[in-house]
Enzyme design. Structure first.
Site, PDB file in Angstrom:
ATOM      1  N   ASP A   4       4.003  -5.071 -16.208  1.00 44.59           N
ATOM      2  CA  ASP A   4       4.614  -4.106 -17.130  1.00 44.59           C
ATOM      3  C   ASP A   4       4.024  -2.676 -16.872  1.00 44.59           C
ATOM      4  O   ASP A   4       3.176  -2.518 -16.589  1.00 44.59           O
ATOM      5  CB  ASP A   4       4.296  -4.666 -18.401  1.00 44.59           C
ATOM      6  CG  ASP A   4       5.046  -4.184 -19.594  1.00 44.59           C
ATOM      7  OD1 ASP A   4       6.067  -3.535 -19.338  1.00 44.59           O
ATOM      8  OD2 ASP A   4       4.549  -4.330 -20.855  1.00 44.59           O
ATOM      9  N   HIS A  30      10.007   1.757 -10.489  1.00 43.64           N
ATOM     10  CA  HIS A  30      10.079   0.461 -10.227  1.00 43.64           C
ATOM     11  C   HIS A  30       9.707   0.400  -8.788  1.00 43.64           C
ATOM     12  O   HIS A  30       9.382  -0.683  -8.316  1.00 43.64           O
ATOM     13  CB  HIS A  30      11.467   0.035 -10.411  1.00 43.64           C
ATOM     14  CG  HIS A  30      11.812  -0.190 -11.890  1.00 43.64           C
ATOM     15  ND1 HIS A  30      10.942  -1.041 -12.964  1.00 43.64           N
ATOM     16  CD2 HIS A  30      12.703   0.281 -12.759  1.00 43.64           C
ATOM     17  CE1 HIS A  30      11.389  -0.795 -14.081  1.00 43.64           C
ATOM     18  NE2 HIS A  30      12.639  -0.252 -14.191  1.00 43.64           N
ATOM     19  N   LEU A  74       1.094 -18.894   1.200  1.00 44.33           N
ATOM     20  CA  LEU A  74       1.340 -18.356  -0.214  1.00 44.33           C
ATOM     21  C   LEU A  74       2.852 -18.702  -0.734  1.00 44.33           C
ATOM     22  O   LEU A  74       3.868 -18.436  -0.020  1.00 44.33           O
ATOM     23  CB  LEU A  74       1.211 -16.864  -0.208  1.00 44.33           C
ATOM     24  CG  LEU A  74       1.389 -16.185  -1.751  1.00 44.33           C
ATOM     25  CD1 LEU A  74       0.614 -16.877  -2.548  1.00 44.33           C
ATOM     26  CD2 LEU A  74       1.421 -14.605  -1.788  1.00 44.33           C
TER      27      LEU A  74
END
Ligand code: FPP
Length: 238
Positions: free
Chosen positions: A18, A35, A129
């Protein structure tokens, strides 16, 4: 800078990324630029998980509520996601990263969906991962879908209502088969779950940092790991 020593490491870290918009405001740039900078933090966190041997990371990249943002911002996010997946694919292969999506993938623009599904397919054999991207994701929608699926199995006579357990529900969620997160990080100081993994976060330790997502890096990630290592997890027991 070297790796810090920690007594325990989470198996699964979930992050609510956020603050991209606020970061953009404070830097006098567009939200799109915020972003884009946020995507760099994503890559930093992937590398940190690999360094610390954390096998699962889930990122809240786009919520069902995010569709209500102006079309220009939604489009910018989709373009960014598409570009990220294309540009980072060879790196993900080299680093042994497996990509897994959760959410209403069918709602994504066709081009983005195609790139995503191809990256999921290409990385399916990787095991370093597991990078889970929550896209057009909403936990209430996920639970609703799971309930509907279970009800259909009951109606079809495949499942008895009394045979429904927590395991049945857990397996019917988009995250079926994935471990629950041990640590949930939220950036930018907000203390909300915002419809993120409501079922799966039941026992997670929560770490909130004031840091805005584009500024999130090694220092903040390690602070979250340190915080996690200091917690006594009792799962309701004494
Ligand atoms: C929250 O910031 C962030 C989002 C809604 C999108 C998250 C997307 C990225 C980090 C970039 C791309 C992701 C990937 C996986 C490549 P906000 O816009 O709500 O910030 P604000 O609350 O300060 O306005």
């Amino acid at each position: 800078m070297g790796k810090i020593h920690l007594e325990k490491i989470p198996r699964h870290v979930a992050i609510i990324m956020d603050g991209n918009g606020r970061w953009a405001d404070t830097h006098g740039v567009t939200r799109r630029a915020g972003h884009t900078e946020g995507a760099r933090s994503v890559q930093r966190c992937v590398d940190l998980c690999l360094e610390y041997g954390i096998p699962w990371m889930t990122l809240y990249a786009f919520s069902t509520e995010n569709w209500k943002r102006p079309l220009s911002e939604v489009s910018a996010l989709m373009v960014l996601l598409n570009r990220f997946l294309k540009q980072r694919l060879s790196e993900m292969m080299a680093k042994n990263v497996r990509l897994l999506p959760i959410g209403e993938i069918h709602r994504l623009p066709q081009r983005c969906r195609k790139t995503l599904l191809s990256a999921v397919e290409r990385t399916s054999g990787n095991a370093g991962l597991n990078l889970v991207l929550a896209l057009s994701y909403g936990s209430r929608q996920e639970i609703t879908d799971a309930v509907r699926g279970i009800a259909e199995r009951v109606a079809a006579g495949e499942l008895r209502p009394e045979a429904i357990t927590e395991k049945t529900v857990g397996e019917a969620l988009y995250t079926g088969g994935m471990p629950d997160p041990d640590l949930m990080i939220r950036t930018s100081g907000e203390r909300r779950l915002s419809n993120f993994l409501l079922w799966q976060l039941s026992y997670a330790e929560i770490h909130v940092t004031e840091c805005l997502w584009p500024d999130f890096g090694r220092e903040q990630f390690e602070a979250a790991l340190r915080d996690y290592a200091s917690r006594k997890r009792r799962f309701g027991k004494r």
